[in-house]
Design a protein around this motif. Structure first.
Motif, short mmCIF file in Angstrom:
data_model
loop_
_atom_site.label_atom_id
_atom_site.label_comp_id
_atom_site.label_asym_id
_atom_site.label_seq_id
_atom_site.Cartn_x
_atom_site.Cartn_y
_atom_site.Cartn_z
N GLU A 15 -35.33 5.90 -22.11
CA GLU A 15 -35.97 5.98 -20.81
C GLU A 15 -36.56 7.37 -20.56
OE1 GLU A 15 -33.07 2.63 -18.66
OE2 GLU A 15 -32.69 4.79 -18.42
N ARG A 16 -35.88 8.41 -21.03
CA ARG A 16 -36.44 9.77 -20.91
C ARG A 16 -37.70 9.91 -21.74
NH1 ARG A 16 -32.64 13.97 -19.14
NH2 ARG A 16 -33.90 15.43 -20.31
N GLN A 17 -37.72 9.28 -22.91
CA GLN A 17 -38.91 9.29 -23.75
C GLN A 17 -40.07 8.60 -23.02
OE1 GLN A 17 -38.15 8.29 -27.89
NE2 GLN A 17 -40.08 7.17 -28.01
N LEU A 18 -39.75 7.50 -22.34
CA LEU A 18 -40.75 6.78 -21.56
C LEU A 18 -41.24 7.63 -20.39
CD1 LEU A 18 -42.33 4.26 -20.64
CD2 LEU A 18 -40.20 3.43 -19.57
N ALA A 19 -40.30 8.29 -19.70
CA ALA A 19 -40.66 9.14 -18.56
C ALA A 19 -41.60 10.26 -19.01
CB ALA A 19 -39.41 9.71 -17.92
N ASP A 20 -41.29 10.87 -20.15
CA ASP A 20 -42.13 11.95 -20.68
C ASP A 20 -43.54 11.44 -20.97
OD1 ASP A 20 -40.09 13.78 -20.50
OD2 ASP A 20 -39.50 13.59 -22.60
N SER A 21 -43.62 10.23 -21.51
CA SER A 21 -44.92 9.64 -21.84
C SER A 21 -45.73 9.38 -20.58
CB SER A 21 -44.72 8.33 -22.60
OG SER A 21 -45.95 7.69 -22.86
N ILE A 22 -45.09 8.88 -19.53
CA ILE A 22 -45.78 8.61 -18.28
C ILE A 22 -46.24 9.90 -17.62
CG2 ILE A 22 -45.46 7.74 -15.92
CD1 ILE A 22 -43.69 5.54 -17.10
N LEU A 23 -45.39 10.92 -17.64
CA LEU A 23 -45.72 12.18 -16.99
C LEU A 23 -46.79 12.96 -17.75
CD1 LEU A 23 -42.13 13.35 -15.97
CD2 LEU A 23 -43.96 12.62 -14.42
N GLU A 24 -46.98 12.65 -19.02
CA GLU A 24 -47.92 13.41 -19.85
C GLU A 24 -49.35 13.31 -19.30
OE1 GLU A 24 -49.35 15.82 -22.86
OE2 GLU A 24 -47.28 15.43 -22.24
N ALA A 25 -49.77 12.11 -18.87
CA ALA A 25 -51.12 11.94 -18.32
C ALA A 25 -51.03 11.20 -16.98
CB ALA A 25 -52.01 11.19 -19.29
N TYR A 26 -50.08 11.62 -16.18
CA TYR A 26 -49.76 10.96 -14.91
C TYR A 26 -50.92 11.10 -13.92
CZ TYR A 26 -47.10 10.07 -10.64
OH TYR A 26 -46.65 9.58 -9.45
N PRO A 27 -51.23 10.04 -13.12
CA PRO A 27 -50.59 8.73 -13.09
C PRO A 27 -51.27 7.67 -13.95
CG PRO A 27 -52.01 8.96 -11.21
CD PRO A 27 -52.15 10.23 -11.99
N VAL A 28 -52.40 8.05 -14.59
CA VAL A 28 -53.16 7.06 -15.35
C VAL A 28 -52.34 6.42 -16.46
CG1 VAL A 28 -55.22 6.72 -16.77
CG2 VAL A 28 -55.30 8.26 -14.80
N SER A 29 -51.40 7.20 -17.04
CA SER A 29 -50.61 6.72 -18.16
C SER A 29 -49.73 5.52 -17.81
CB SER A 29 -49.73 7.85 -18.69
OG SER A 29 -49.01 8.44 -17.62
N GLY A 30 -49.52 5.26 -16.53
CA GLY A 30 -48.68 4.12 -16.14
C GLY A 30 -49.47 2.93 -15.67
N LEU A 31 -50.79 2.94 -15.85
CA LEU A 31 -51.63 1.87 -15.29
C LEU A 31 -51.94 0.75 -16.27
CD1 LEU A 31 -54.11 3.95 -13.10
CD2 LEU A 31 -52.07 2.70 -12.39
N GLY A 32 -51.52 0.88 -17.52
CA GLY A 32 -51.73 -0.20 -18.47
C GLY A 32 -50.73 -1.33 -18.27
N SER A 33 -50.82 -2.35 -19.11
CA SER A 33 -49.83 -3.43 -19.06
C SER A 33 -48.47 -2.90 -19.47
CB SER A 33 -50.25 -4.57 -19.99
OG SER A 33 -50.14 -4.15 -21.35
N ILE A 34 -47.42 -3.64 -19.18
CA ILE A 34 -46.08 -3.19 -19.53
C ILE A 34 -45.95 -3.02 -21.04
CG2 ILE A 34 -45.12 -5.53 -19.63
CD1 ILE A 34 -42.52 -4.33 -18.41
N THR A 35 -46.66 -3.86 -21.78
CA THR A 35 -46.63 -3.75 -23.25
C THR A 35 -47.34 -2.48 -23.71
OG1 THR A 35 -46.64 -6.16 -23.46
CG2 THR A 35 -47.25 -4.89 -25.41
N GLN A 36 -48.49 -2.17 -23.11
CA GLN A 36 -49.24 -0.97 -23.48
C GLN A 36 -48.46 0.30 -23.17
OE1 GLN A 36 -52.71 -1.90 -21.14
NE2 GLN A 36 -53.93 -2.45 -22.95
N VAL A 37 -47.81 0.32 -22.01
CA VAL A 37 -47.03 1.49 -21.61
C VAL A 37 -45.84 1.67 -22.57
CG1 VAL A 37 -45.54 2.45 -19.80
CG2 VAL A 37 -47.75 1.44 -19.21
N ALA A 38 -45.20 0.56 -22.95
CA ALA A 38 -44.07 0.62 -23.87
C ALA A 38 -44.52 1.12 -25.24
CB ALA A 38 -43.42 -0.75 -23.99
N GLN A 39 -45.65 0.61 -25.73
CA GLN A 39 -46.15 1.02 -27.04
C GLN A 39 -46.54 2.49 -27.05
OE1 GLN A 39 -49.30 -1.82 -27.71
NE2 GLN A 39 -47.94 -3.31 -28.70
N ALA A 40 -47.17 2.97 -25.97
CA ALA A 40 -47.58 4.38 -25.90
C ALA A 40 -46.38 5.31 -25.98
CB ALA A 40 -48.37 4.63 -24.62
#
Length: 290
Positions: free
Chosen positions: A23-48
């Motif tokens: 979950e921390r890895q996911l949080a880091d990924s979302i915060l990296e290009a926030y908030p656009v990084s969280g706007l994909g599908s749940i599958t895309q966000v998980a893969q990123a």
């Protein structure tokens, strides 16, 4: 019960210690290009983030959302607020403006901003910022944008009284290349950047980072892209009933930093200020009523 003023980034930062490694890895990924990084599908966000979709679903619920759709709706609302200009901001607050006088409404909003911002600041990170700026082995460079340059100049002017080696980035941004020439590894670059974030400020931070500078960022609740390069970030909530964002909370942080740096260096600062007063006396700069 979640504070309605909290952004999703606020929630992520506040709960990092409660998240699993994935979950921390996911949080880091979302915060990296926030908030656009969280706007994909749940599958895309998980893969990123290189995690599973159940990890995304679990973390979203830990943040207080019923599901991924609600999480994305909140992100879209933040993105709309982040990119809105002065006219859109004024129309947003005017639609639901209560009948109380603007003095009361504005003041209440500012007090709420201060309370919220102070509740989100990590005292250890604030102390680290003051330690960096007070360090006599480092020069301190200060830069701001079209509006925030006034805050940058205010900070730089006071720091020049407190310590030597303070270099303000002055004038138009196309003149910033000259002071960049003297920026050395280990120097501190203090940057002010709030929505709508400026390309020149980001380029300045990128070049400074390449030259080995430690970056301190003053920004708003949506966080300037410069935050990815910064060693420390001080966030201020800025929303008020106006077409423009408020700088009151940011100014509070600036003045507190000045006071803290002054205390860290007081023996040297006192001698410096006494010498400055003597110069003022000799030049007759201030009027005397004696």
């Amino acid at each position: 019960m979640h504070d309605p003023q909290q952004t999703i980034a606020d929630r992520l930062h506040a709960r990092l210690d409660q998240l699993t490694r994935a979950e921390r890895q996911l949080a880091d990924s979302i915060l990296e290009a926030y908030p656009v990084s969280g706007l994909g599908s749940i599958t895309q966000v998980a893969q990123a983030a290189e995690v599973s979709t159940p990890t995304v679903a679990r973390m979203v619920q830990k943040l207080g959302f019923k599901g991924y759709a609600e999480f994305q709706a909140a992100l879209r609302a933040e993105l709309e607020a982040k990119i809105s200009g002065p006219v859109a901001r004024r129309e947003t607050w005017a639609e639901g403006a209560p009948g109380a006088h603007i003095l009361n409404r504005f003041t209440e909003a500012v007090i709420g901003n201060i309370r919220h911002s102070l509740g989100q600041i990590d005292p250890a990170q604030f102390d680290a910022v003051c330690d960096l700026i007070a360090d006599p082995t480092r020069r301190v460079h200060v830069a701001g944008g079209r509006i925030t340059r006034t805050l940058a100049e205010y900070l730089a002017l006071h720091l020049q009284m407190v310590r030597p080696g303070v270099v303000p980035f002055q004038g138009e941004q196309n003149a910033w290349a000259h002071p960049l020439l003297d920026l050395a590894p280990g120097d501190v670059l203090v940057v002010f950047d709030v929505r709508r974030y400026e390309n020149a400020t980001l380029r300045l931070a990128e070049i400074a980072a390449e030259r080995g500078a430690e970056i301190v960022l003053f920004t708003d609740q949506w966080r300037s892209p410069v935050h990815r390069l910064a060693r420390a970030v001080l966030v201020s909530r800025t929303v008020v009933p106006s077409a423009w964002d408020s700088s009151v909370t940011t100014l509070l942080l600036v003045e507190t930093v000045i006071a803290a740096v002054q205390e860290r260096r007081w023996p040297d600062t006192r001698a410096r200020m006494e010498a400055l007063d003597e110069m003022f006396n000799r030049t007759g700069f201030f009027r005397k009523f004696t």
